[in-house]
Design a protein around this motif. Structure first.
Motif, short mmCIF file in Angstrom:
data_model
loop_
_atom_site.label_atom_id
_atom_site.label_comp_id
_atom_site.label_asym_id
_atom_site.label_seq_id
_atom_site.Cartn_x
_atom_site.Cartn_y
_atom_site.Cartn_z
N SER A 1 0.98 -1.06 -0.20
CA SER A 1 -0.02 0.07 -0.08
C SER A 1 0.80 1.33 0.02
N PHE A 2 1.91 1.14 0.80
CA PHE A 2 2.83 2.51 0.93
C PHE A 2 3.55 2.60 -0.41
N SER A 3 3.78 1.55 -1.21
CA SER A 3 4.49 1.67 -2.22
C SER A 3 3.79 2.15 -3.49
N ILE A 4 2.41 1.83 -3.33
CA ILE A 4 1.29 2.53 -4.41
C ILE A 4 1.32 4.11 -4.16
N ALA B 1 8.14 15.68 -1.92
CA ALA B 1 8.95 15.84 -0.53
C ALA B 1 8.42 14.57 0.50
N ALA B 2 6.86 14.56 0.28
CA ALA B 2 6.00 13.70 0.91
C ALA B 2 6.32 12.11 0.16
N ALA B 3 6.65 12.08 -1.16
CA ALA B 3 7.10 10.82 -1.73
C ALA B 3 8.22 10.45 -1.24
N TRP C 1 11.28 6.01 4.35
CA TRP C 1 10.72 5.17 5.54
C TRP C 1 10.48 3.63 5.05
N LEU C 2 10.04 3.53 3.95
CA LEU C 2 9.60 2.15 3.44
C LEU C 2 10.97 1.36 3.21
N ILE C 3 12.02 1.92 2.85
CA ILE C 3 13.38 1.30 2.53
C ILE C 3 13.85 1.07 3.81
N SER D 1 12.40 0.40 6.66
CA SER D 1 11.57 -0.70 7.36
C SER D 1 11.85 -2.06 6.95
N ILE D 2 12.10 -2.22 5.47
CA ILE D 2 12.28 -3.27 4.59
C ILE D 2 13.99 -3.63 5.19
N LEU D 3 14.65 -2.99 5.16
CA LEU D 3 16.35 -3.15 5.65
C LEU D 3 16.27 -3.75 7.11
N ARG D 4 15.26 -2.99 7.98
CA ARG D 4 15.46 -3.58 9.29
C ARG D 4 14.76 -5.09 9.65
N SER D 5 13.62 -5.37 8.62
CA SER D 5 13.11 -6.48 8.79
C SER D 5 14.32 -7.70 8.28
N GLY D 6 15.17 -7.27 7.63
CA GLY D 6 16.13 -8.61 7.23
C GLY D 6 15.58 -9.44 6.14
N LYS D 7 14.48 -8.88 5.38
CA LYS D 7 13.98 -9.73 4.26
C LYS D 7 13.95 -9.18 3.07
N LEU D 8 15.27 -9.02 2.77
CA LEU D 8 15.46 -8.66 1.39
C LEU D 8 15.24 -9.63 0.19
N LYS D 9 15.84 -11.06 0.83
CA LYS D 9 15.52 -11.81 -0.38
C LYS D 9 14.17 -12.70 -0.35
#
Length: 544
Positions: A491-494, A524-526, A532-534, A536-544
């Motif tokens: 949703s955030f990506s969209i 600026a908002a985008a 923030w999205l990048i 959160s993905i890095l912190r989750s450790g689930k890039l693969k």
């Protein structure tokens, strides 16, 4: 509450004995400190500690030996042979106890008493005597002051259990409840009237049987007029322990005795549900008249009809090498919450356990060893089975051990097979076929009355669209969170893409300062949401 931090001679003695045998884990427990998950000392060291601690702890160890659901087989074997190293009580003290308990001069009751005991244990010792009426009897007399010693050590055991309960080990095994069970069992053994009642009930149950000639089995008669809380008077059985019997190795008599022994104990376990839980070689006698005698009925196990049926099915599941059925029956026997158990893991453990029996003939199966492994599988999967399962396994192991030593040629399957067949017949039609048929008819009538109404309710709910399914699926919480996270990120990506495209369109045709300002705000908002999205993905450790 009794405190371990208080100073007493007995506490210091216990600490010295325990630590002197190298059990470092107890150092912090006995001083009230926090401790990691304990490792038991080696079996022989544990037995040595219990012997040095005294009669109460010897009895405690003997009770532990009846719980293979709690301890591995090597510990059960070591504790089974546990005997107190106690000298016999002098006759003067025994005589005093007898006179106090019987309330009359001994020469009015007994024509003769052997002042030398024939056996001395941690709780009592036994003397042979002859009544004034001529019958030979055995007198079991409680050791003087043993009640005070037991009560003192019970307080210590309970206090230690409360501290051990603070550890993961204590929480897993509910050691406070276990300590309470064991201490109550020891206290019950201090009242010989209970053993007398057990003895009478066993003799009554085995006085009539379809499986064996009850006249070939003897359980001592109790003389209730001379039995008290601290004195037990019973019939003297003249014979030898079964393994010392003077019978030729290839004699037909050995086979007859083996069959009688198995059938008597299988009746106790699977029909009566009330069984002698300590059939070691010293408690089974070959009598001088060729019959079989069973003594020392103080330790009794009980099984309700449902448990008897489940154990019968478990025997068949083991014979069939059916891991899935073994797992299901274990959960049915369990006292714990079965929904917490990983059923797939339990089935895998049973599959590995039973795999080694694939190539064995049924006559080669050691049933007691297999059942010990069943208890081990339950213990590893943290499934709490009822305490009577331990007594059942211990009784079965002792029985099988005695039978194999007495008659090495015995075929256990040949002994068990006709009994199992009869057990299923009893479970299907019972001892009173008419009563079983009548109960079945009533059950069918209840079903026939309820079923149409229940079907009508279901159809009514379906037609009115009020029918609801209630499903509880375990271990889906992680999957739900993962799907939620994925949906949120999508949703955030969209949103980020939409903001970027909107800003680009506005900036392309912007002719005023206001439109340029809006375009910059959207960019600026985008950018912020994209960063923030990048992150959160890095912190989750689930890039693969």
């Amino acid at each position: 509450m009794f405190s371990l931090t208080q100073t007493s001679t007995r506490q210091r003695e216990i600490v010295e004995i325990v630590l002197g045998n190298g059990w470092d884990y107890m150092r912090s427990v006995l001083t009230g400190g926090k401790s990691d998950r304990p490792q038991l000392p080696p079996p022989e060291v544990l037995r040595k500690i219990l012997v040095e601690l005294g009669p109460f702890y010897v009895k405690f160890g003997q009770l532990l030996s009846t719980r293979p659901d709690l301890l591995p087989p090597q510990y059960i074997e070591a504790l089974t042979a546990l005997q107190a190293q106690v000298p016999p009580v002098p006759w003067g003290l025994i005589e005093k106890t007898l006179m106090e308990q019987l309330n009359q001069p001994l020469d009015k009751i007994f024509a003769d008493i052997n002042h030398n005991p024939i056996a001395a244990g941690s709780i009592a010792q036994i003397h042979k005597a002859t009544l004034a009426t001529g019958e030979e009897v055995a007198i079991k007399v409680q050791r003087p002051d043993i009640e005070r010693i037991v009560n003192q050590d019970i307080n210590l055991i309970k206090s230690i259990a409360e501290i051990v309960a603070l550890t993961d080990f204590g929480n897993d095994y509910d050691v406070v409840t276990l300590a309470d069970e064991f201490t109550k069992a020891v206290q019950a053994e201090l009242d010989f009237r209970q053993e007398a009642q057990f003895t009478d009930k066993l003799r009554l149950n085995l006085s009539n049987s379809n499986w064996f000639d009850s006249k070939q089995l003897e359980i001592p008669q109790i003389y209730w007029e001379f039995t008290t809380e601290k004195v037990l008077l019973m019939e003297w059985l003249d014979g030898k322990p079964i393994l010392d019997a003077d019978i030729a190795p290839d004699s037909k008599k050995r086979q007859e005795i083996s069959t009688l022994l198995f059938r008597a104990f299988f009746q106790q376990i699977f029909i009566d549900g009330f069984f002698h839980a300590d059939p070691h070689p010293g408690n089974i006698f070959y009598l001088s008249d060729g019959r079989l005698g069973i003594i020392d009925c103080g330790m009794i196990g009980r099984l309700d009809p449902r448990t008897q049926q489940l154990l019968t099915e478990m025997l068949l599941a083991i014979v069939d090498i059916d891991a899935q059925r073994c797992a299901q029956l274990t959960l049915e026997l369990s006292e714990s919450n079965s929904y917490k158990t990983n059923l797939a893991q339990l089935e895998n453990d049973y599959s590995r356990m039973l795999r080694k029996y694939y190539n064995l003939s049924l006559s080669q199966l050691n049933f007691s060893e297999v059942f010990y492994e069943v208890l081990d599988v339950s213990r590893r999967n943290k499934i709490k089975l009822p305490g009577n399962m331990g007594l059942y396994a211990k009784s079965l192991a002792n029985l099988e051990g005695v039978a194999r030593k007495f008659n090495p040629e015995i075929n256990l399957l040949a002994e068990i097979k006709p009994l199992i067949t009869d057990l299923f017949r009893r479970q299907l039609i019972g001892d009173t076929p008419f009563q079983t048929l009548f109960r079945t008819v009533l059950d069918l009538k209840a079903i026939s009355l309820r079923s149409p109404r229940q079907i009508d309710v279901i159809l009514d709910r379906l037609s009115s669209e009020t029918f609801q399914w209630k499903l509880q699926l375990r271990e889906l919480e992680g999957l739900r969170r993962s799907l939620d996270d994925s949906a949120n990120r999508l949703s955030f990506s969209i949103v980020v893409g939409s903001l970027t495209m909107g800003a680009a369109i506005i900036s392309t045709g912007a002719t005023t300062a206001q439109l340029i300002f809006i375009s910059n705000i959207l960019f600026a908002a985008a950018t912020f949401l994209g960063i923030w999205l990048i992150v959160s993905i890095l912190r989750s450790g689930k890039l693969k």
